[in-house]
Design an enzyme around this catalytic site. Structure first.
Site, PDB file in Angstrom:
ATOM      1  N   LEU A 151       0.884  -0.996  -0.154  1.00 27.52           N
ATOM      2  CA  LEU A 151       0.148   0.084   0.194  1.00 27.52           C
ATOM      3  C   LEU A 151       1.122   1.291   0.015  1.00 27.52           C
ATOM      4  O   LEU A 151       0.346   2.147  -0.781  1.00 27.52           O
ATOM      5  CB  LEU A 151      -0.855  -0.068   1.249  1.00 27.52           C
ATOM      6  CG  LEU A 151      -1.870   1.242   1.339  1.00 27.52           C
ATOM      7  CD1 LEU A 151      -2.864   1.153   0.322  1.00 27.52           C
ATOM      8  CD2 LEU A 151      -2.740   1.273   2.636  1.00 27.52           C
ATOM      9  N   TYR A 152       2.203   1.208   0.669  1.00 27.53           N
ATOM     10  CA  TYR A 152       2.887   2.371   0.734  1.00 27.53           C
ATOM     11  C   TYR A 152       3.297   2.810  -0.713  1.00 27.53           C
ATOM     12  O   TYR A 152       3.142   3.885  -1.140  1.00 27.53           O
ATOM     13  CB  TYR A 152       4.305   2.102   1.350  1.00 27.53           C
ATOM     14  CG  TYR A 152       5.293   2.833   1.127  1.00 27.53           C
ATOM     15  CD1 TYR A 152       5.057   4.182   1.628  1.00 27.53           C
ATOM     16  CD2 TYR A 152       6.395   2.496   0.541  1.00 27.53           C
ATOM     17  CE1 TYR A 152       6.266   5.191   1.296  1.00 27.53           C
ATOM     18  CE2 TYR A 152       7.787   3.431   0.628  1.00 27.53           C
ATOM     19  CZ  TYR A 152       7.549   4.828   0.835  1.00 27.53           C
ATOM     20  OH  TYR A 152       8.355   5.823   0.470  1.00 27.53           O
ATOM     21  N   ALA A 153       3.761   1.695  -1.623  1.00 30.86           N
ATOM     22  CA  ALA A 153       4.070   1.972  -2.980  1.00 30.86           C
ATOM     23  C   ALA A 153       2.838   2.594  -3.828  1.00 30.86           C
ATOM     24  O   ALA A 153       3.078   3.339  -4.499  1.00 30.86           O
ATOM     25  CB  ALA A 153       4.717   0.708  -3.458  1.00 30.86           C
ATOM     26  N   SER A 155       0.334   4.186  -2.580  1.00 30.89           N
ATOM     27  CA  SER A 155      -0.053   5.319  -2.240  1.00 30.89           C
ATOM     28  C   SER A 155       0.863   6.489  -2.918  1.00 30.89           C
ATOM     29  O   SER A 155       0.624   7.641  -3.207  1.00 30.89           O
ATOM     30  CB  SER A 155      -0.076   5.581  -0.817  1.00 30.89           C
ATOM     31  OG  SER A 155       1.386   5.672  -0.272  1.00 30.89           O
ATOM     32  N   LYS A 156       2.136   5.994  -3.194  1.00 29.90           N
ATOM     33  CA  LYS A 156       3.174   6.882  -3.574  1.00 29.90           C
ATOM     34  C   LYS A 156       2.862   7.331  -5.180  1.00 29.90           C
ATOM     35  O   LYS A 156       3.083   8.173  -5.712  1.00 29.90           O
ATOM     36  CB  LYS A 156       4.639   6.720  -3.400  1.00 29.90           C
ATOM     37  CG  LYS A 156       4.937   6.502  -1.929  1.00 29.90           C
ATOM     38  CD  LYS A 156       4.711   8.005  -1.136  1.00 29.90           C
ATOM     39  CE  LYS A 156       5.815   8.788  -1.254  1.00 29.90           C
ATOM     40  NZ  LYS A 156       5.825   9.994  -0.699  1.00 29.90           N
TER      41      LYS A 156
END
Length: 337
Positions: A151-153, A155-156
């Site tokens: 999810l981090y990737a 979101s970016k």
């Protein structure tokens, strides 16, 4: 120049703020002081910046309605460096809401604030994690980023897309840059170099994911800041006013928007990094070899062709220089370690 830097108490935000302040620029630092890691380290970074008369600190959250816009209205910066984010690949498996709040709502609020108070250049931090399951190496900015592994990737990537839409709709000159494994003095406690240093000094074993064979394109903090500052002088032109600088350029054909890798283009095995750390500490590590956790990739490798075309310089500090510099800082900051 007057710069607004979000995430000014973070690792990269602090280093960039310090560089600009030392050059005589003014900096308004915006930071939430979140407790993702040691808040005292973040406050120490702001205290370090407070030695400069040109520094103004604002403690607020990106996702708070109107917070960024109010700071923009009061400060009237020439340029915005948006570095604040909920970081960490593995933490996104534990607390996904933090990524939605900071990395999606936060970016939307930044874009709305810049829309209301235009600047000459918006610079937006992204990540090499955006390349996700891409198997083509080195990672080129022209590669499709459609296979995020966390999810981090995701979101970016979403932040990059949102920024492009605002660049198109409101002619906001925007550069998004993807970092590759940044390290150095004042680093983040959740990252491998910091964790390994603490554990080796305390005699604890370190967990080596990928069994030491994973490779990372390590980027020393001073090199990264140098690249960001140089890029700030190259805002993407409107489609009617300029074209690509090279075949590697990602300049949009419908917006003043560009995506740039910032990395050295020289991947290093994790076990080689640990060897350099052992040499700097004068101690051997007790290693526990483990497979890669979910969301991690075996190798990152930045293409630096576009960065070189734009600024004529790419990160070049080797681990043999950068790691001893980190160890020196660590031992001065934690004298009892």
């Amino acid at each position: 120049m007057h710069a607004l830097i979000t995430g000014s108490a973070g690792f990269i935000g602090h280093a960039l703020s310090r560089r600009l302040l030392a050059q005589g620029h003014r900096v308004t630092g915006f930071d939430a002081m979140s407790d993702y890691y040691d808040v005292e380290l973040k406050r120490a970074r702001h205290r370090d910046l407070a030695q400069y008369s040109g520094f103004t600190a604002v403690e607020a959250r990106l996702e708070t309605p109107g917070a960024v816009r109010d700071v923009m209205e009061a400060a009237k910066p020439d340029i915005v460096f948006h570095l604040a984010a909920q970081a960490g690949v593995r933490y996104s498996l534990v607390n996904p809401q933090a990524y939605v709040d900071a990395n999606l709502v936060g970016v939307a609020n930044i874009l709305e604030a810049v829309r209301a108070h235009p600047v000459r250049h918006l610079m937006l931090a992204s990540t090499s994690s955006a390349y996700g399951g891409n198997i083509s190496l080195p990672f080129r900015e022209t590669d499709r980023a459609v296979t995020p592994l966390t999810l981090y990737a995701a979101s970016k990537i979403a932040g990059e897309a949102m920024a492009h839409s605002y660049a198109h709709l409101f002619s906001v000159p925007t550069t998004a840059f993807r970092f590759f494994t940044v390290y150095g003095p004042w680093g983040r406690p959740d990252m491998a170099l910091f964790l390994f240093t603490r554990k080796i000094l305390s005699g604890e074993p370190i967990e080596v994911f990928g069994e030491g064979a994973a490779e990372r394109d390590f980027t020393y903090i001073d090199d990264l800041v140098d690249a960001i500052v140089r890029l700030s002088d190259h805002p993407p032109p409107l489609p009617s006013e300029g074209g690509p600088v090279s075949d590697a350029d990602t300049l949009s054909n419908v917006a003043p928007y560009r995506l740039v890798n910032i990395g050295g283009g020289r991947p290093v095995r994790l076990d080689a990094m640990i060897g350099a750390l052992e040499a700097a500490l004068g101690r051997e590590a007790l290693r526990i070899l483990k497979p890669l956790p979910p969301g991690d990739v075996i190798r990152t490798h930045a293409s630096t062709a576009l960065l070189d075309a734009l600024i004529g310089k790419v990160p070049e500090t080797p681990l043999e220089v950068g790691i001893p510099a980190f160890v020196e800082w660590y031992r001065s900051y934690y004298p009892d370690a």
